[in-house]
Design an enzyme around this catalytic site. Structure first.
Site, mmCIF file in Angstrom:
data_model
loop_
_atom_site.group_PDB
_atom_site.id
_atom_site.type_symbol
_atom_site.label_atom_id
_atom_site.label_comp_id
_atom_site.label_asym_id
_atom_site.label_seq_id
_atom_site.Cartn_x
_atom_site.Cartn_y
_atom_site.Cartn_z
ATOM 1 C CE LYS A 11 3.133 -5.837 3.744
ATOM 2 N NZ LYS A 11 2.596 -4.734 4.570
ATOM 3 C CD GLU A 60 0.674 -1.600 7.944
ATOM 4 O OE1 GLU A 60 0.356 -0.843 8.882
ATOM 5 O OE2 GLU A 60 1.156 -1.190 6.870
ATOM 6 C CG ASP A 101 -0.354 -0.059 2.514
ATOM 7 O OD1 ASP A 101 0.893 -0.171 2.580
ATOM 8 O OD2 ASP A 101 -1.087 0.011 3.524
ATOM 9 C CB SER A 102 4.589 1.709 -0.057
ATOM 10 O OG SER A 102 4.800 0.553 -0.848
ATOM 11 C CG ASP A 146 0.279 -4.144 1.907
ATOM 12 O OD1 ASP A 146 0.483 -5.128 2.656
ATOM 13 O OD2 ASP A 146 1.053 -3.157 1.859
ATOM 14 C CD GLU A 189 8.008 -0.358 7.631
ATOM 15 O OE1 GLU A 189 7.043 -1.046 7.266
ATOM 16 O OE2 GLU A 189 8.241 0.796 7.195
HETATM 17 O O1 KIV Z 1 3.533 -1.123 1.665
HETATM 18 C C1 KIV Z 1 4.708 -1.546 1.618
HETATM 19 O O2 KIV Z 1 5.449 -1.318 0.656
HETATM 20 C C2 KIV Z 1 5.191 -2.334 2.741
HETATM 21 C C3 KIV Z 1 6.650 -2.610 2.792
HETATM 22 C C4 KIV Z 1 7.337 -1.396 3.242
HETATM 23 C C5 KIV Z 1 6.965 -3.800 3.619
HETATM 24 O O3 KIV Z 1 4.436 -2.690 3.601
#
Ligand code: KIV
Length: 273
Positions: free
Chosen positions: A118, A120, A49-50, A88, A187
């Site tokens: 993924k 969090e 989600d970056s 994500d 992280e």
């Molecule tokens: O969103 C992302 O790119 C991440 C990585 C920094 C692990 O969660």
């Protein structure tokens, strides 16, 4: 019968089985072109989600939506043939209940064809991880600095800054592993804590700003290629593609302004021969 060779894609159980073996290589990707480049060298690709900050210019990952993640997940799946693709779950798509998490994760898996999601968090998402994995959705967990919690954390600085915080992060990592996550991203935590968690868990740890003590590493692709202006201190820039692109665009602009741009002449010459 088709003569095309089918490339076998790496699975979440394959990554899980790498604990204690060769280090796991991973990068983020958000589109098909970059995914094809990353695919050659990485065991898994994270559609993080970056993407909200890196591609869409947002100031945090909080506004990223499920539809955005699905669109980028589809693009990455078109570009990557070999690596496991993990997408994500964005903020707001899984925290409400385990049923909400399943509905969001099922959309991601069905609409993108990716092999895992993924999310969090630690102890408070353990029940959700158990719910998803027992229903056929592999989960990569993410503890330490969890950027979706920026509004409660206040900053993106490193976590585990005192013994209490270290204990909580170690407990979080144990909880997600026991809940069935196939691996966990650590992280922005210091090496001693990352080493302790890595030794403690039966699943691989994937570090980002968490030292070489982890079982594998992940970086945001634009950061390591030098495409983003400001990168976290721990990121090594393996190329300066931003500077290269700037020089190329400047050269093009100069040629257009000086009327020395070769494009039109070349096309005419081609037609005549
Ligand atoms: O969103 C992302 O790119 C991440 C990585 C920094 C692990 O969660």
């Amino acid at each position: 019968m088709s003569t095309q060779t089918q490339i076998k894609r790496i699975t979440a159980p394959d990554i899980r089985a790498r604990k204690g073996a060769a280090p796991i290589v991973s990068l983020t990707a958000y589109d098909a072109v970059m995914a094809a480049l990353v695919d050659k060298h990485c065991d898994f690709i994270l559609v993080g989600d970056s993407v909200g900050m890196v591609v869409h210019g947002l100031s945090s990952t909080v506004p990223v939506t499920l539809d955005m993640m699905i669109m980028h997940g589809q693009a990455v799946m078109r570009g990557a043939q070999r690596a496991l693709v993990v997408v994500d779950l964005p903020f707001g798509s899984y925290e409400g209940s385990r049923e909400q998490a399943f509905a969001s994760a099922a959309r991601i898996v069905q609409e993108t064809g990716c092999g895992a999601v993924k999310l969090e968090g630690g102890r408070h998402v353990a029940e959700t991880i158990e719910f998803l994995t027992s229903r056929g959705i592999p989960v990569l967990a993410h503890v330490g600095l969890t950027p979706q919690a920026i509004n409660t954390l206040g900053t993106f600085r490193a976590r585990g800054r005192n013994v209490e915080e270290e204990t909580l992060i170690a407990d979080d990592a144990r909880a997600v592993a026991e809940a069935g996550a196939f691996a966990v991203v650590l992280e922005a935590i210091a090496e001693p804590l990352a080493a302790r968690i890595t030794a403690d868990l039966a699943i691989p740890t994937i570090g980002i700003g968490a030292s070489a003590a982890c079982d594998g590493q992940i970086l945001v692709i634009d950061d390591m290629l030098g495409l983003t202006l400001r990168v976290p201190k721990f990121v090594k820039r393996y190329a300066e593609l931003g500077a290269a692109a700037d020089a190329a665009i400047a050269a093009y602009a100069e040629e257009v302004k000086a009327r020395t741009f070769p494009g039109a002449t070349n096309v005419y010459a081609l037609k005549k021969t």
